[in-house]
Design an enzyme around this catalytic site. Sequence first.
Site, PDB file in Angstrom:
ATOM      1  N   HIS A  79       0.836  -1.217   0.000  1.00 22.79           N
ATOM      2  CA  HIS A  79       0.000   0.000   0.000  1.00 22.79           C
ATOM      3  C   HIS A  79       0.868   1.264   0.000  1.00 22.79           C
ATOM      4  O   HIS A  79       0.511   2.269   0.613  1.00 22.79           O
ATOM      5  CB  HIS A  79      -0.949   0.021   1.206  1.00 22.79           C
ATOM      6  CG  HIS A  79      -1.938  -1.105   1.226  1.00 22.79           C
ATOM      7  ND1 HIS A  79      -3.211  -0.995   0.710  1.00 22.79           N
ATOM      8  CD2 HIS A  79      -1.847  -2.381   1.682  1.00 22.79           C
ATOM      9  CE1 HIS A  79      -3.855  -2.143   0.865  1.00 22.79           C
ATOM     10  NE2 HIS A  79      -3.044  -3.008   1.443  1.00 22.79           N
ATOM     11  N   ASN A 152     -10.299  -2.907   2.478  1.00 16.60           N
ATOM     12  CA  ASN A 152      -9.993  -2.915   1.046  1.00 16.60           C
ATOM     13  C   ASN A 152     -11.274  -2.678   0.245  1.00 16.60           C
ATOM     14  O   ASN A 152     -12.368  -2.676   0.805  1.00 16.60           O
ATOM     15  CB  ASN A 152      -9.416  -4.276   0.638  1.00 16.60           C
ATOM     16  CG  ASN A 152      -7.933  -4.413   0.949  1.00 16.60           C
ATOM     17  OD1 ASN A 152      -7.234  -3.427   1.182  1.00 16.60           O
ATOM     18  ND2 ASN A 152      -7.449  -5.639   0.949  1.00 16.60           N
TER      19      ASN A 152
HETATM   20 FE1  HDE Z   1      -2.482  -4.893   5.419  1.00 19.31          FE
HETATM   21  N1  HDE Z   1      -0.670  -4.080   5.909  1.00 19.31           N
HETATM   22  N2  HDE Z   1      -1.819  -6.706   6.018  1.00 19.31           N
HETATM   23  N3  HDE Z   1      -4.226  -5.767   4.795  1.00 19.31           N
HETATM   24  N4  HDE Z   1      -3.138  -3.129   4.785  1.00 19.31           N
HETATM   25  C1  HDE Z   1      -0.329  -2.792   5.773  1.00 19.31           C
HETATM   26  O1  HDE Z   1       0.739  -1.482   7.400  1.00 19.31           O
HETATM   27  C2  HDE Z   1      -0.731  -6.926   6.761  1.00 19.31           C
HETATM   28  C3  HDE Z   1      -4.572  -7.076   4.916  1.00 19.31           C
HETATM   29  C4  HDE Z   1      -4.403  -2.825   4.371  1.00 19.31           C
HETATM   30  O2  HDE Z   1      -3.255   3.425   4.011  1.00 19.31           O
HETATM   31  C5  HDE Z   1       0.982  -2.464   6.420  1.00 19.31           C
HETATM   32  O3  HDE Z   1       0.989   0.733   7.738  1.00 19.31           O
HETATM   33  C6  HDE Z   1      -0.658  -8.300   7.159  1.00 19.31           C
HETATM   34  C7  HDE Z   1      -5.977  -7.276   4.686  1.00 19.31           C
HETATM   35  C8  HDE Z   1      -4.490  -1.427   4.025  1.00 19.31           C
HETATM   36  O4  HDE Z   1      -1.635   3.270   5.472  1.00 19.31           O
HETATM   37  C9  HDE Z   1       1.395  -3.770   7.072  1.00 19.31           C
HETATM   38  C10 HDE Z   1      -1.755  -8.912   6.590  1.00 19.31           C
HETATM   39  C11 HDE Z   1      -6.471  -6.019   4.423  1.00 19.31           C
HETATM   40  C12 HDE Z   1      -3.219  -0.907   4.283  1.00 19.31           C
HETATM   41  C13 HDE Z   1       0.261  -4.699   6.665  1.00 19.31           C
HETATM   42  C14 HDE Z   1      -2.485  -7.896   5.892  1.00 19.31           C
HETATM   43  C15 HDE Z   1      -5.365  -5.103   4.495  1.00 19.31           C
HETATM   44  C16 HDE Z   1      -2.415  -1.994   4.763  1.00 19.31           C
HETATM   45  C17 HDE Z   1       1.986  -1.807   5.516  1.00 19.31           C
HETATM   46  C18 HDE Z   1      -2.164 -10.365   6.643  1.00 19.31           C
HETATM   47  C19 HDE Z   1      -7.906  -5.631   4.075  1.00 19.31           C
HETATM   48  C20 HDE Z   1      -2.748   0.512   4.041  1.00 19.31           C
HETATM   49  C21 HDE Z   1       2.041  -0.355   5.917  1.00 19.31           C
HETATM   50  C22 HDE Z   1      -2.337 -10.866   7.919  1.00 19.31           C
HETATM   51  C23 HDE Z   1      -8.847  -5.905   5.111  1.00 19.31           C
HETATM   52  C24 HDE Z   1      -3.031   1.413   5.206  1.00 19.31           C
HETATM   53  C25 HDE Z   1       1.220  -0.260   7.098  1.00 19.31           C
HETATM   54  C26 HDE Z   1      -2.614   2.821   4.874  1.00 19.31           C
HETATM   55  C27 HDE Z   1      -1.074  -1.851   5.168  1.00 19.31           C
HETATM   56  C28 HDE Z   1       0.215  -5.968   7.075  1.00 19.31           C
HETATM   57  C29 HDE Z   1      -3.667  -8.179   5.163  1.00 19.31           C
HETATM   58  C30 HDE Z   1      -5.531  -3.692   4.241  1.00 19.31           C
HETATM   59  C31 HDE Z   1       2.756  -4.304   6.702  1.00 19.31           C
HETATM   60  C32 HDE Z   1       0.430  -8.927   7.983  1.00 19.31           C
HETATM   61  C33 HDE Z   1      -6.755  -8.590   4.757  1.00 19.31           C
HETATM   62  C34 HDE Z   1      -5.694  -0.680   3.485  1.00 19.31           C
HETATM   63  O5  HDE Z   1       1.435  -3.673   8.469  1.00 19.31           O
END
Ligand code: HDE
Length: 696
Positions: A79, A152
């Site tokens: 992202h 999302n």
């Molecule tokens: Fe994320 N995800 N994600 N994700 N995600 C990040 O956090 C992560 C997942 C989502 O505009 C990171 O600040 C893991 C699902 C959005 O700043 C990080 C897993 C969904 C955003 C991270 C998921 C998301 C992130 C990277 C699996 C939808 C952007 C930078 C367990 C429900 C937020 C940060 C923004 C961002 C980890 C799966 C949505 C690395 C470990 C499912 C919208 O922490």
Amino acid sequence: MKRKNGKHQEHTIQGKGDEVHQIAGGGVPTLTTQQGIPVSDDQNSLKVGPRGPTTLEDFHLREKIFHFDHERIPERVVHARGYGAHGYFETYEALTDLTSADLFQRAGEKTPAFVRFSTVAGNKGSADLARDVRGFAVKLYTQQGNWDIVGNNIPVFFIQDAIKFPDLIHAAKAEPDRDFPQAQTAHDNFWDFASLMPESMHMIMWIMSDRAIPRSLRFMEGFGVHTFRLINAAGKSTFVKFHWKPKLGMQSVIWNEAVKINGADPDFHRRDLWAAIQSGNYPEWELGLQLFDDKFANEFEFDILDATKLIPEEQVPIRRVGRLVLDRCVDNFFAETEQVAFCTSNIVPGVDFSNDPLLQGRNFSYLDTQIKRLGGPNFTHIPINAPKCPFHNFQQDGHMAMVNPKGRVNYEPNSWPSPEGGPRESPTTGFQSFPAEEQDSKIRQRSETFADHYSQARQFYISQTKTEQEHIANSLVFELSKVEKLAIRVRLVSHLPHIDVELADRVAKGLGLHEKVQPAKAARETRTDLKPSKTLSIVQNPPKSFAGRKVGILVTDGTDRDLFDALIKAIEAEKATFEVIAPAVGGAKASDGTMIEAQQKVGGGPSVLYDAVAVIPSAEGCQPLLKNAAARDFVSDAFAHLKFVGYVESAKPLFDKAGIDIDGGFIALNKAKGPATFIAACRKLRQWDREQFVIT
Ligand code: HDE
């Protein structure tokens, strides 16, 4: 170049000769260093003589360069490319029966909000129209602390367990040896991983659909994805899934259009959001809740903790409980959009997690990643991340501590009386976890209830119109045709018969696979009793109007002024917007001698940037356009992308030159009520019937 009396008169004025160069005084503030020392010359470093060497004592130069060298923080690992805006959430009605969350206690309550939209795979500088999931992260600054719904625009996810996330993202991003392709899943590693992870098949259907190429961030849905809990004051829990429904309806682009938008305007989505907010057309979504109890959870065909599954709206209808309005752009992109730190673990009293193993992993990841990105534990001191309600605790020190407690007492319990003793816990208003009963052996095992990987993939596919199904097949063919290893292509196709046999055949044929692909071994047979769910389709849920959309109007010298004015009136009456494209950006001289202002020159404003186009040159003005490749592309792309075209007779030579056969999507503007008829047609967004005659 000579030194005069030890001064450098000719040279100190270098860089200051420009007549717009200003110096301090008369209300213009004095430039200072970060330490507040006034600066006399910001054009020249301190040198021994005009030609150097430069002195080490030039603290102003050193400070300026040092600060510049440290301007970047690590981009988000996923992202990275995102765009944010401020707004508010307004509660429609009190939800006290469901939750004690403060923001839902009073009808009409307005809670400040910040939203960041993003793509997932690409770097910070990648193009907006990549085929990808869009992040939809909402920070609600409630009176009881910050609540982040980090969702999302797709309601399901690729994987079921957080432990696979690093693998998924490694596979999706650029391949590590060559560092390409950028912002694309169309490569071997991604499809290799997907083909070995049948649980990803439902999500694959979604990302191969038009949901992954939205027309605008304003026209897409958002989803919290996981099951959460709402807890009321009596401690009763109700399961909930969060939905954001765009007020202007959903809309996507066509793949061929997406590819061209990326070239014409890689910032298409952020520009669109910025322009809408700046012009007062505030984007709006309604918050929808899907509420259900333990009984439903136990009876539902799938596990409500499995993030690769959704609950069809036909089974649990959505209750709309408030609206999210984005009404303010950021003042500073870095300070707000780049530094905003969403954490799924940020929840408020009245809301709680479920045991979804993906969510549990996320609750660790987001806090952890902020420490890396923002450099320490004090990222909540950055204004965009700070709560807007009072907050007090005994945490202290660390890098860049901005909010520092006063007084002697920095521990608890303490025997100092209030106020010196500081804050105290509150068993009544403090956050309470739902006391779910948990007892089982400690094991590494995927639940049997997570084993059906194809049934909802099939349900999604059969819920689409023929056109949408074709787009899914086409994008699978496109993506897999970029995969070099035949075995990977074949392995992916081997999952498709479990979703839809015709889809499998279509993709196999599109890839030119010579041998019949054997279906993959399925952990569970696909259920065929799941009914199509209309709400999963974009085309079956069209918007009610053309509001918020944009018309591109191609004019030349001699364009009919009255017609132009009538067209603008019809567009504005619909709350749509427009841009004028003329042979030169200086504008065109209309039939009555007045000037029509242009925003784009032909070639600078290709039709892919607009939802519909009007082609209204004069007969004379049309002639030079016939030789102009960009003008021909303007109309032939509008045709190929199934757009509605408003036109005048004098535009016909251009259509002929572009090889276009006028069809029902072309509306003659100089007939009575022409502009109104054109805008009314545009409400359908695309002339889908045309697609059978165009291959893109
Ligand atoms: Fe994320 N995800 N994600 N994700 N995600 C990040 O956090 C992560 C997942 C989502 O505009 C990171 O600040 C893991 C699902 C959005 O700043 C990080 C897993 C969904 C955003 C991270 C998921 C998301 C992130 C990277 C699996 C939808 C952007 C930078 C367990 C429900 C937020 C940060 C923004 C961002 C980890 C799966 C949505 C690395 C470990 C499912 C919208 O922490």
